[in-house]
Design a protein around this motif. Structure first.
Motif, mmCIF file in Angstrom:
data_model
loop_
_atom_site.group_PDB
_atom_site.id
_atom_site.type_symbol
_atom_site.label_atom_id
_atom_site.label_comp_id
_atom_site.label_asym_id
_atom_site.label_seq_id
_atom_site.Cartn_x
_atom_site.Cartn_y
_atom_site.Cartn_z
ATOM 1 N N GLY A 1 0.815 -1.204 0.000
ATOM 2 C CA GLY A 1 0.000 0.000 0.000
ATOM 3 C C GLY A 1 0.851 1.258 0.000
ATOM 4 N N LEU A 2 1.944 1.230 0.749
ATOM 5 C CA LEU A 2 2.862 2.361 0.782
ATOM 6 C C LEU A 2 3.476 2.602 -0.589
ATOM 7 C CD1 LEU A 2 4.444 4.518 2.384
ATOM 8 C CD2 LEU A 2 6.117 2.740 2.923
ATOM 9 N N TRP A 3 3.852 1.534 -1.283
ATOM 10 C CA TRP A 3 4.418 1.687 -2.623
ATOM 11 C C TRP A 3 3.414 2.310 -3.580
ATOM 12 C CZ3 TRP A 3 6.381 -3.982 -2.543
ATOM 13 C CH2 TRP A 3 7.518 -4.067 -1.737
ATOM 14 N N GLY A 4 2.156 1.906 -3.447
ATOM 15 C CA GLY A 4 1.113 2.492 -4.295
ATOM 16 C C GLY A 4 0.913 3.975 -4.015
ATOM 17 N N ILE A 5 0.903 4.335 -2.748
ATOM 18 C CA ILE A 5 0.750 5.744 -2.365
ATOM 19 C C ILE A 5 1.931 6.566 -2.860
ATOM 20 C CG2 ILE A 5 0.666 7.316 -0.391
ATOM 21 C CD1 ILE A 5 -0.852 5.098 1.114
ATOM 22 N N LEU A 6 3.145 6.021 -2.705
ATOM 23 C CA LEU A 6 4.335 6.729 -3.169
ATOM 24 C C LEU A 6 4.315 6.920 -4.685
ATOM 25 C CD1 LEU A 6 7.099 5.098 -0.960
ATOM 26 C CD2 LEU A 6 6.309 7.462 -0.878
ATOM 27 N N GLY A 7 3.853 5.909 -5.412
ATOM 28 C CA GLY A 7 3.758 6.019 -6.865
ATOM 29 C C GLY A 7 2.757 7.074 -7.298
#
Length: 88
Positions: A50-56
């Motif tokens: 989820g963090l990777w998605g938010i960062l993207g």
């Protein structure tokens, strides 16, 4: 932090919640909360994803903002202190 609480604690009004700057600052707040969570729960892989998605998403919004409104982009990254300003 709920949306109403976030709006009250930031410099954005209720009408500006759809603005690019609000979205980026809201995503930054979520990144900070998830990062803090992952410090104590390092094997929570679903939160990492989820963090990777938010960062993207934040990266795409910042890229678009830098192409469309450079002064607003520079003010926002200085305010949030999330990137170092590249000299062009």
């Amino acid at each position: 932090m709920s949306k109403k609480l976030f709006i009250g604690s930031s410099s954005f009004s209720k009408e500006q919640t759809g603005s690019m700057e609000f979205q980026i600052s809201h995503l930054t707040n979520r990144v900070l909360k998830l990062t803090d969570h992952l410090k104590s729960h390092d094997k929570d892989y679903s939160s990492q994803r989820g963090l990777w998605g938010i960062l993207g998403k934040r990266k795409r919004l910042l890229s678009y903002l830098s192409q469309t409104n450079l002064t607003s982009y520079e003010n926002l990254i200085n305010k949030l202190s999330i990137r170092k300003l590249k000299i062009r």
